[in-house]
Structure formats: structure tokens, C-alpha cells
Design a protein around this motif. Structure first.
Motif, PDB file in Angstrom:
ATOM      1  N   TRP A  33      35.873  74.707  38.983  1.00 46.36           N
ATOM      2  CA  TRP A  33      37.234  74.985  38.523  1.00 46.36           C
ATOM      3  C   TRP A  33      38.016  73.677  38.370  1.00 46.36           C
ATOM      4  N   MET A  34      39.139  73.813  37.669  1.00 47.63           N
ATOM      5  CA  MET A  34      40.054  72.700  37.454  1.00 47.63           C
ATOM      6  C   MET A  34      41.388  73.107  38.061  1.00 47.63           C
ATOM      7  N   PRO A  35      41.768  72.501  39.195  1.00 47.39           N
ATOM      8  CA  PRO A  35      42.986  72.920  39.897  1.00 47.39           C
ATOM      9  C   PRO A  35      44.261  72.731  39.083  1.00 47.39           C
ATOM     10  N   THR A  36      44.266  71.770  38.170  1.00 44.88           N
ATOM     11  CA  THR A  36      45.460  71.502  37.372  1.00 44.88           C
ATOM     12  C   THR A  36      45.207  71.887  35.922  1.00 44.88           C
ATOM     13  N   PRO A  37      46.263  72.263  35.177  1.00 44.73           N
ATOM     14  CA  PRO A  37      46.098  72.613  33.760  1.00 44.73           C
ATOM     15  C   PRO A  37      45.453  71.487  32.974  1.00 44.73           C
ATOM     16  N   THR A  38      44.652  71.857  31.986  1.00 49.67           N
ATOM     17  CA  THR A  38      43.897  70.894  31.204  1.00 49.67           C
ATOM     18  C   THR A  38      44.519  70.705  29.830  1.00 49.67           C
ATOM     19  N   PRO A  39      44.807  69.454  29.435  1.00 51.68           N
ATOM     20  CA  PRO A  39      45.295  69.239  28.069  1.00 51.68           C
ATOM     21  C   PRO A  39      44.207  69.545  27.052  1.00 51.68           C
ATOM     22  N   GLY A  40      44.613  69.962  25.886  1.00 45.39           N
ATOM     23  CA  GLY A  40      43.639  70.261  24.844  1.00 45.39           C
ATOM     24  C   GLY A  40      43.632  71.709  24.436  1.00 45.39           C
ATOM     25  N   GLY A  41      44.513  72.522  25.062  1.00 45.54           N
ATOM     26  CA  GLY A  41      44.607  73.914  24.650  1.00 45.54           C
ATOM     27  C   GLY A  41      43.601  74.806  25.342  1.00 45.54           C
ATOM     28  N   ALA A  42      43.690  76.090  25.010  1.00 41.39           N
ATOM     29  CA  ALA A  42      42.800  77.090  25.609  1.00 41.39           C
ATOM     30  C   ALA A  42      41.347  76.782  25.292  1.00 41.39           C
ATOM     31  N   GLY A  43      40.521  76.869  26.314  1.00 41.66           N
ATOM     32  CA  GLY A  43      39.096  76.627  26.123  1.00 41.66           C
ATOM     33  C   GLY A  43      38.656  75.216  26.425  1.00 41.66           C
ATOM     34  N   ALA A  44      39.612  74.266  26.453  1.00 41.31           N
ATOM     35  CA  ALA A  44      39.222  72.874  26.712  1.00 41.31           C
ATOM     36  C   ALA A  44      38.671  72.718  28.121  1.00 41.31           C
ATOM     37  N   GLY A  45      39.299  73.407  29.101  1.00 40.31           N
ATOM     38  CA  GLY A  45      38.815  73.323  30.471  1.00 40.31           C
ATOM     39  C   GLY A  45      37.430  73.914  30.628  1.00 40.31           C
ATOM     40  N   LEU A  46      37.202  75.073  30.002  1.00 40.65           N
ATOM     41  CA  LEU A  46      35.878  75.700  30.093  1.00 40.65           C
ATOM     42  C   LEU A  46      34.807  74.844  29.433  1.00 40.65           C
ATOM     43  N   THR A  47      35.170  74.174  28.357  1.00 43.27           N
ATOM     44  CA  THR A  47      34.200  73.288  27.702  1.00 43.27           C
ATOM     45  C   THR A  47      33.765  72.184  28.646  1.00 43.27           C
ATOM     46  N   ARG A  48      34.708  71.627  29.388  1.00 50.58           N
ATOM     47  CA  ARG A  48      34.372  70.562  30.339  1.00 50.58           C
ATOM     48  C   ARG A  48      33.524  71.105  31.485  1.00 50.58           C
ATOM     49  N   LEU A  49      33.872  72.277  31.976  1.00 49.31           N
ATOM     50  CA  LEU A  49      33.085  72.872  33.065  1.00 49.31           C
ATOM     51  C   LEU A  49      31.675  73.204  32.606  1.00 49.31           C
ATOM     52  N   ASP A  50      31.556  73.721  31.385  1.00 46.87           N
ATOM     53  CA  ASP A  50      30.237  74.048  30.832  1.00 46.87           C
ATOM     54  C   ASP A  50      29.394  72.784  30.686  1.00 46.87           C
ATOM     55  N   ARG A  51      30.012  71.722  30.195  1.00 47.75           N
ATOM     56  CA  ARG A  51      29.277  70.465  30.031  1.00 47.75           C
ATOM     57  C   ARG A  51      28.809  69.933  31.378  1.00 47.75           C
ATOM     58  N   GLU A  74      40.617  80.476  32.118  1.00 45.98           N
ATOM     59  CA  GLU A  74      40.599  79.244  31.323  1.00 45.98           C
ATOM     60  C   GLU A  74      40.236  78.004  32.135  1.00 45.98           C
ATOM     61  N   GLY A  75      40.322  78.097  33.466  1.00 51.19           N
ATOM     62  CA  GLY A  75      40.001  76.926  34.276  1.00 51.19           C
ATOM     63  C   GLY A  75      39.051  77.196  35.413  1.00 51.19           C
ATOM     64  N   LEU A  76      38.332  78.327  35.384  1.00 48.01           N
ATOM     65  CA  LEU A  76      37.421  78.702  36.470  1.00 48.01           C
ATOM     66  C   LEU A  76      36.170  79.342  35.891  1.00 48.01           C
ATOM     67  N   ALA A  77      35.017  78.975  36.438  1.00 45.30           N
ATOM     68  CA  ALA A  77      33.750  79.555  35.962  1.00 45.30           C
ATOM     69  C   ALA A  77      32.777  79.674  37.124  1.00 45.30           C
ATOM     70  N   TRP A  78      31.917  80.689  37.030  1.00 41.36           N
ATOM     71  CA  TRP A  78      30.779  80.823  37.921  1.00 41.36           C
ATOM     72  C   TRP A  78      29.532  80.436  37.134  1.00 41.36           C
ATOM     73  N   ALA A  79      28.566  79.860  37.840  1.00 41.85           N
ATOM     74  CA  ALA A  79      27.335  79.454  37.168  1.00 41.85           C
ATOM     75  C   ALA A  79      26.164  79.591  38.127  1.00 41.85           C
ATOM     76  N   TRP A  80      24.991  79.713  37.553  1.00 42.38           N
ATOM     77  CA  TRP A  80      23.739  79.762  38.324  1.00 42.38           C
ATOM     78  C   TRP A  80      22.759  78.781  37.697  1.00 42.38           C
ATOM     79  N   LEU A  81      22.198  77.907  38.524  1.00 40.87           N
ATOM     80  CA  LEU A  81      21.179  76.970  38.061  1.00 40.87           C
ATOM     81  C   LEU A  81      19.803  77.517  38.424  1.00 40.87           C
ATOM     82  N   PRO A  82      18.867  77.558  37.474  1.00 43.13           N
ATOM     83  CA  PRO A  82      17.531  78.107  37.762  1.00 43.13           C
ATOM     84  C   PRO A  82      16.628  77.068  38.415  1.00 43.13           C
ATOM     85  N   PHE A  83      15.841  77.526  39.400  1.00 43.50           N
ATOM     86  CA  PHE A  83      14.877  76.665  40.073  1.00 43.50           C
ATOM     87  C   PHE A  83      13.506  77.317  40.008  1.00 43.50           C
ATOM     88  N   GLY A  84      12.490  76.506  39.802  1.00 40.43           N
ATOM     89  CA  GLY A  84      11.140  77.028  39.739  1.00 40.43           C
ATOM     90  C   GLY A  84      10.598  77.421  41.088  1.00 40.43           C
TER      91      GLY A  84
END
Length: 519
Positions: free
Chosen positions: A204-222, A244-254
């Protein structure tokens, strides 16, 4: 410039009519050229077919503009061209491939037109003017159509991602809720295998992200994909936005393997400065998919309470403390009750708590504590004595068995401001203790390390915390401390050490007595 002669327009119209007679051949030639030059658009029959339709539509439209002198302002969207842009967006093919297709296709198309103009045999002046007109009109067309299809691409991309994200979120909610799911269908819908090992993340990003809606998620995804690459995951991660500023993710392991937290921490620290990440532990199967997410969420509670805290918080490193955060108000009350005024949130008490933590972690060894903190040994003695004075007396009347001393010692350190108390009006109320509980109960007195033989014991005040690893026989001169031989029996020494250990257990017990177990 003067009024343009009508001759170039007529010449271009005639040439366009001749080129149009070869429309099918020209379109196929441009299409094959694009398949060779742009690998992203080849390999799937549906994409290749819509590309060919788009090429035919664009070539025919531009020839009609040449032939009939149609103003570019009247140009509207083309059905096949729009659909081609949408198909690329739906397949995660980058927009750069779409733009390149128009640039390369334009050049291939111009070669056919230039060859036709050279066969016309017009004089040099007319031929040059015709070429200029053709280039001006065709580049204007490509500029407009490229801008239009790019806009179509991004709108479809956003719509497609929102739909796919909603679908993924619904599937993930069903899994986390413990509902019965069809594993094969769910894995196909998510594009992620559930029957493997997983590492759950909350980013997550505790503070608002410049760049409009979706910019924060793009950074988190990257960042999530960078973490997967850093850990050598066999496939891509599952990324599920929550807002817009929070995501859950799962990393796969063999296989089940502990991640390198140092490497991950370095990656997060060197990345986006406003991103925080919490991680669960590596677990297997659909059950592990759920539990590693719960662990990451517990770690997030801890990281949020300890804000600003660390950029990466791993549940495996803070599990006991994270479990204590279920009831933070009770935790604050308990820390205040046990540490007393030492729990105050100021610099002096923080230093004393840190030294006391190291002191207990080293087995109450002054020399080792001084080495760890790069302090003089006398400074450690002073701080421990000062901590005694601030905390007041210890109460060993209850009997406990410590179950995880290192975890308990980390409570004030990990939670910091969240667990610390605030000063009231700049002053701190001391514990009221007219006499040591040890004396009140008739027990022997815990004497200070500065006591000497023959000195009468203190009648009241806090019991000292000098609980080093020395045994009673190593310090027979301490007043009130039974020692083997002439100063007392070994059994009495052991009983005193047990009382001392009970006092430490009371001091560093976990929240609501969960960290200590009654004997």
C-alpha cells in the motif's frame, strides 16, 4: 506562400485511382511487413486477421482521401482499426506495438504510391509538388488516426482491467471466505495456480499518489513483479487491487523455501519511497493461500501501528508481536502497567528501554550490552539503575513461566510510539509503592549491586533489577542474597533466582498474560 496550384491535387487523385486497383495486393504486402517487423502482433490467428482488416481499411481510406481531396477534419473512427486497438489492449500487448504498426505500415504504403507517381512521367515541378502534397496529407492522416486508436486502446485497457480485476477480486473473495470452489475453473480465471506454495503480500501507499487514479496501483503492480523476479518465482504473481492505493498479492513458489528477507527489504527500500509492504510466510495449497494472506494482514496491522516503521515487514520475523496487536488499547494498558513510567514516549525512556532490552537479551551481561550498544560499561550500569528507579518495584508474587522472552522484550521496540504512553502535562506519575512487595510478603530483599556487607537493607523503595547471569556464589557480599557455603545454602540461592526470574517474567510478559504461562 501563394495559392497552391490545382495540378498536384489532380495528379495525386489520378495516381491514387491507379494504386487502388491493386488494393488487395498492397494491403497484403503491408500486413506481411508488419508481421515480420512487430513480433507482438503475430502468432494468434484472431489478432492477425483483425490486423489485416485494419490495414485494408486504412489503405482504402487514405486512397479515398487522395482521390477525392477529403479534408482530414472530416475523418472519423474506423471500425476495423478501433477493434484492432481493442484486441491488443485485451491481450496486454503494449501500445508501442500499435503505434509502430501505423508508422511502419505508412512507410510501406508510401513506397507503392511513390512508385506509381514516378511512372506518371510528370515534369519535375509538378512531381515535386505532388510528392509534397501526398506526404503532407498522409502524415496528417497518420497523426490523427494514431491519436484516435491510442485513445481507444487506453479506454479499452482500463475497461478490460476493471472487468478482469472485478472478476479476480470476486474469485479471491470466495477463496478467502472458505467457500467451495472449482480449482480448475478458478485457476483458469485467475491465471494463477493454487496447488503450489504461495507468499502472501499486502502492499500500500500511505499517502496519496500524484498521477491520478490508477497511478498508485501501477507502482504497486510493478514492485510486486520486481519482487517475484528477485525471488526467482516460476511464473508471474497474482495481483488483486483493493482500492487506489492498496493491493493484495501472492507470489508463486515451486517449493517451500524461506525467502531472502534482506534482499526483499533492499528491493523495497530502493524502490518507490512511499510504498510499504507486508509479507506472510510461504505456505502450500488453497489453505496456504488463505493463511499467508491473513499473516500479511496481521503484519500490516503491526506496521501501521508502528508507523512510520519499516518499509518491509515480514510476519515470520514479528509473528508474536503481530498477534498482540489484535487489541492495541489493552496492549498499551498492559505495557504501561508493567513498565510504569518507563513506557513514556520520550527520548530518555526510549534509550533506557533499548539498553534494558539488550541487557536482558544478553543474559543480563553488562559487558556484552556495552559492546552491543557501543557504550562504556559504567553507562550501562547507570542506565539499568535509572530504569530501576523509574519503574519502581517488581512484584514476584505471581508465578510465571516465560514462553518467548525475546518476543516480549521486543514489544516496546517494535510498537514504539503505539505502545508507549504520553506524558500528562509534561509530568509522569510514578508508581506508588511505599514498600517493596518482596518485603511485604516476607521474602528476602533484592539488594542493589552497590550494596556492601554490613550495610542495612533499604526499608522501602523499588527492588533493583540487577539480574545478571552471575550466580549467588559469585557475589556473596550482596546484602540479603543467600549464597552457598557460609552465606547460605544452594537451595536458598535457587529459590531467590526463581523469584528473580518471576519478576522478569512479570515485567516482560506478553499482552493480557498471553506471553507467559501460569505454572
Amino acid at each position: 506562400m501563394g495559392v497552391e496550384s490545382p495540378e498536384p491535387a489532380r495528379e495525386l487523385s489520378v495516381s491514387a485511382a491507379h494504386v487502388e486497383s491493386n488494393l488487395a495486393e498492397i494491403s497484403h504486402d503491408v500486413w506481411e511487413h508488419l508481421l515480420i517487423e512487430i513480433p507482438q502482433v503475430r502468432g494468434e490467428a484472431a489478432v492477425e486477421r483483425i490486423l489485416l482488416a485494419s490495414v485494408k481499411e486504412n489503405v482504402a481510406t487514405l486512397l479515398h482521401i487522395f482521390e477525392n481531396d477529403i479534408p482530414l477534419e472530416n475523418l472519423e473512427g474506423l471500425a476495423a482499426a478501433n477493434e484492432h486497438a481493442r484486441r491488443l489492449a485485451q491481450r496486454d500487448i503494449p501500445v508501442s506495438a500499435l503505434i509502430r504498426a501505423y508508422r511502419l505500415g505508412h512507410w510501406r504504403f508510401l513506397q507503392w504510391c511513390l512508385d506509381e507517381l514516378s511512372l506518371r512521367g510528370a515534369d519535375d515541378v509538378v512531381s515535386a509538388a505532388t510528392n509534397r502534397r501526398m506526404l503532407k496529407v498522409s502524415f496528417g492522416y497518420i497523426d490523427r488516426i494514431t491519436e484516435h486508436v491510442t485513445d481507444v486502446y487506453y479506454r479499452e485497457r482500463e475497461r478490460w482491467l476493471m472487468g478482469r480485476t472485478a472478476m479476480r477480486a470476486a474469485r479471491v473473495r470466495d477463496i478467502l471466505a472458505g467457500k467451495e470452489v472449482d480449482l480448475d475453473a478458478t485457476e483458469a480465471a485467475l491465471g494463477y495456480r493454487l496447488r503450489r506454495h504461495h507468499l502472501g503480500l499486502v502492499a500500500w501507499m500511505p499517502t496519496p499518489t500524484p498521477g491520478g487514479a490508477g497511478a498508485g496501483l501501477t507502482r504497486l503492480d510493478r514492485l510486486t513483479h520486481e519482487m517475484a523476479e528477485e525471488l526467482g518465482c516460476p511464473t508471474g504473481p497474482l495481483f488483486v487491487p483493493r482500492d487506489e492505493g492498496l493491493a493484495w498479492a501472492w507470489l508463486p513458489f515451486g517449493c517451500h523455501s524461506e525467502p531472502s528477507w534482506d534482499r526483499l527489504s533492499g528491493l523495497v527500500e530502493s524502490g518507490e519511497p512511499s510504498v510499504q509492504v507486508c509479507a506472510g510466510s510461504v505456505q502450500r495449497g488453497i489453505g496456504g493461500f488463505r493463511s499467508t494472506n491473513r499473516e500479511a494482514l496481521r503484519a500490516q496491522e503491526l506496521a501501521t501501528a508502528a508507523s512510520p516503521g519499516r518499509r518491509l515487514t515480514a510476519y515470520a520475523q514479528v509473528a508474536p508481536i503481530a498477534l498482540m496487536c489484535d487489541n492495541l488499547p489493552d496492549l498499551r494498558t498492559w505495557v504501561g502497567r508493567v513498565l510504569g513510567p518507563l513506557a513514556v514516549d520520550d527520548e530518555q525512556c526510549a534509550l533506557l528501554r533499548e539498553t534494558l532490552r539488550d541487557f536482558l537479551a544478553t543474559g543480563c551481561n553488562y559487558t556484552a550490552t556495552a559492546s552491543n550498544e557501543t557504550l562504556h560499561k559504567n553507562t550501562v550500569h547507570y542506565r539499568i539503575r535509572k530504569a530501576e528507579e523509574i519503574m519502581g518495584a517488581l512484584d514476584p508474587s505471581r508465578t510465571y513461566r516465560p514462553c518467548d522472552r525475546p518476543a516480549r522484550r521486543q514489544v516496546p521496540r517494535r510498537l514504539g510510539h503505539a505502545a508507549a504512553r504520553r506524558r500528562n502535562g509534561g509530568t509522569t506519575a510514578r508508581w506508588k509503592s511505599s514498600a517493596s512487595p518482596l518485603r511485604a510478603s516476607g521474602s528476602r530483599t533484592l539488594a542493589s549491586s552497590t550494596a556492601h556487607p554490613g550495610r542495612p537493607p533499604r526499608s522501602a523503595g523499588p527492588a533493583p533489577l540487577h539480574t545478571g547471569t552471575w550466580c549467588a556464589s559469585a557475589a556473596p557480599h550482596r546484602a540479603g542474597v543467600p549464597a552457598p557455603g557460609p552465606h547460605g545454602t544452594a537451595a536458598e540461592s535457587r529459590r531467590w533466582l526463581c523469584r528473580r526470574e518471576a519478576a522478569l517474567a512479570h515485567l516482560w510478559g506478553s499482552v493480557a498474560d498471553l506471553g507467559v504461562v501460569a505454572v
